[in-house]
Write an enzyme that holds these catalytic residues in place. Structure first.
Site, short mmCIF file in Angstrom:
data_model
loop_
_atom_site.label_atom_id
_atom_site.label_comp_id
_atom_site.label_asym_id
_atom_site.label_seq_id
_atom_site.Cartn_x
_atom_site.Cartn_y
_atom_site.Cartn_z
N CYS A 77 0.84 -1.20 0.00
CA CYS A 77 0.00 0.00 0.00
C CYS A 77 0.88 1.25 0.00
O CYS A 77 1.61 1.49 -0.95
CB CYS A 77 -0.99 -0.03 1.15
SG CYS A 77 -2.34 1.15 0.92
N HIS A 178 -4.03 -4.72 -0.01
CA HIS A 178 -3.55 -5.26 1.27
C HIS A 178 -3.58 -6.79 1.22
O HIS A 178 -4.62 -7.38 1.46
CB HIS A 178 -4.43 -4.75 2.41
CG HIS A 178 -4.20 -3.30 2.70
ND1 HIS A 178 -3.23 -2.87 3.56
CD2 HIS A 178 -4.77 -2.19 2.20
CE1 HIS A 178 -3.22 -1.55 3.60
NE2 HIS A 178 -4.15 -1.11 2.77
N GLU A 180 -2.55 -8.79 3.32
CA GLU A 180 -2.89 -9.31 4.66
C GLU A 180 -4.39 -9.28 4.92
O GLU A 180 -4.86 -9.86 5.90
CB GLU A 180 -2.14 -8.49 5.73
CG GLU A 180 -2.66 -7.09 6.02
CD GLU A 180 -2.22 -6.01 5.01
OE1 GLU A 180 -1.68 -6.37 3.95
OE2 GLU A 180 -2.44 -4.81 5.30
#
Lengths: 196, 256
Positions: A77, A178, A180
């Site tokens: 990001c 993202h 994650e």
């Protein structure tokens, strides 16, 4: 294998760390130049703004450290945007390890800014980072600035126009979304990075 | 193409997910992490956790469960309830939440929105608005809706507040239409359409989902980015995989 997370002050550091733990990797958070140089893999997370992000790297004297790394590096990001040459956000000079510029997403009636939500990935080249990634896989994005498509683009996406979802130059890689928070697609991409 | 989001909302009390009937008689539904994982596995695009007792008890969110969720869950989640300062927000974000949502505290002190946006960026600042239509036909904002005995009607028009919240740095608006909430007769399409016309940031519909068609209408008619619901998911009345397949068949961009 040792993986470190650069402590650039972003708030998503915890999430990235947990995602790596789910893959069986314990990645300490560090701002120590030697730890970063010695790691097998370096991840630069970050949520926030480009100006403060770069200011923090300068303050920690990590700008030249990161620029001189030769092992695989992944920016996530804002971390990805900081790897570029310049960001329109606060007219910020960034690390300049990927020959790209970061531009503001223009608002329109068809397009809310920030670009927030799940969007499709479209791989444009073959690359070990993209192993098993399929056309149309979904990833979670939250950003108001983006990198246009260029030679450095590995994966594109579309939000009222094409932009870069994954970029790379040499050992430096960046993901605009993202991983994650991108369910199994994100876990797959993080795993690929760990295996580079 | 950006997909439309399906967002289950989980009420949390004392570290458990609870379901209330008219804000009272809360029944424990299960462990936060178990339910969060179930919804993630079923294809929820995002989760919202609402700490229903934080605000009335004058405390911030208990961050231990936020961290437990962040360790396990690999989709984005937002935490609401009792966030009154940059310090409160930082604790929740550092524990692993992706976004924080503020409602009554923003009405008490609108500058809180500016402070949070400056500290963390607009992308993680969600402003929740509870809105009701008054006798004169205007939609106005309600405050402290978590506790019926404390709920206050404000003079502030909903659409004015929505505009101000964006100007101050809200990165997303959740509009909870209280007239339709809990009735399962559909989202308030008229109000959401009016909000959409003024909302330049992502808009999430809340209050009234009962059937798949209600979700479809919110996406196609009111053009909201996300649709939030609680009871239809908790009760099993709507299964998320079925909902998402149905919406995709209707031509809506959905992540499957």
């Amino acid at each position: 294998m040792s993986v470190v997370l650069v402590d650039a002050g972003g708030t998503n550091i915890g999430s990235v760390r947990y995602a790596l733990q789910r893959l069986g990797v314990e990645a300490p958070l560090t701002a120590d130049a030697q730890c970063i140089r010695d790691a097998d893999k370096v991840i630069l997370p970050g949520v926030g703004a480009a100006g403060p992000g770069m200011a923090r790297l300068h303050e920690l004297e990590l700008v030249d450290v990161i620029r001189s790394l030769t092992q695989p590096v992944l920016g996530v990001c804002l971390g990805m945007q900081l790897l570029c040459e310049h960001s329109e956000e606060g007219d910020t000079t960034c690390l300049g390890v990927i020959p790209a510029s970061v531009r503001k997403f223009e608002e329109s009636t068809e397009r809310c800014v920030p670009h927030m939500g799940w969007n499709r990935l479209s791989p444009t080249v073959k690359h070990p980072l993209l192993k098993d990634l399929e056309e149309g896989d979904w990833a979670y994005f939250v950003h108001s600035y983006a990198v246009p498509v260029g030679d450095y683009t590995l994966v594109g996406s579309d939000y009222g126009g094409a932009f870069s979802a994954v970029i790379a130059s040499g050992n430096f890689h960046g993901m605009q979304f993202h991983p994650e928070r991108s369910a199994s697609v994100g876990a797959k991409l993080l795993k690929n990075f760990l295996e580079l | 193409m950006l997909s439309r989001r399906i967002i289950p909302c989980l009420d949390v009390r004392d570290g458990k997910v609870v379901k209330g009937v008219r804000f009272r008689d809360h029944v424990v539904m299960g462990e936060i992490v178990d339910l969060a994982w179930r919804y993630r596995d079923e294809g929820a695009d995002e989760l919202v956790f609402y700490d229903i007792t934080a605000s009335p008890e004058g405390r911030s969110v208990d961050r231990s469960w936020v961290e437990r969720v962040a360790r396990v869950i690999d989709i984005p989640f937002c935490v609401a309830g009792g966030i009154r300062s940059v310090t409160d927000a930082r604790a929740v974000l550092h524990a692993g939440a992706d976004k924080i949502s503020i409602n009554s505290p923003a009405l008490e002190r609108p500058g809180l929105i500016d402070e949070l946006a400056a500290a963390f960026g607009v992308q993680c600042v969600v402003v929740g608005i509870d809105s009701m239509r008054d006798a004169d036909g205007e939609w106005r904002v309600r405050q402290y809706t978590g506790d019926p005995s404390k709920t206050r009607s404000l003079q502030r028009r909903t659409l004015d507040w929505l505009t101000e919240a964006q100007r101050r740095g809200a990165g997303e608006i959740v509009l909870n239409c209280m007239d339709t909430d809990g009735v399962r007769q559909g989202y308030d399409l008229v109000q959401l359409t009016a909000a959409r016309a003024l909302c330049k940031v992502p808009l999430v519909a809340s209050g009234g989902a009962g059937t798949t068609a209600h979700f479809r209408d919110a996406f196609t008619q009111a053009r909201v980015d996300g649709a939030l619901a609680a009871s239809v998911f908790h009760s099993g009345a709507i299964a998320i995989p079925d909902l998402k397949h149905d919406l995709q068949r209707e031509g809506i961009v959905i992540r499957l």
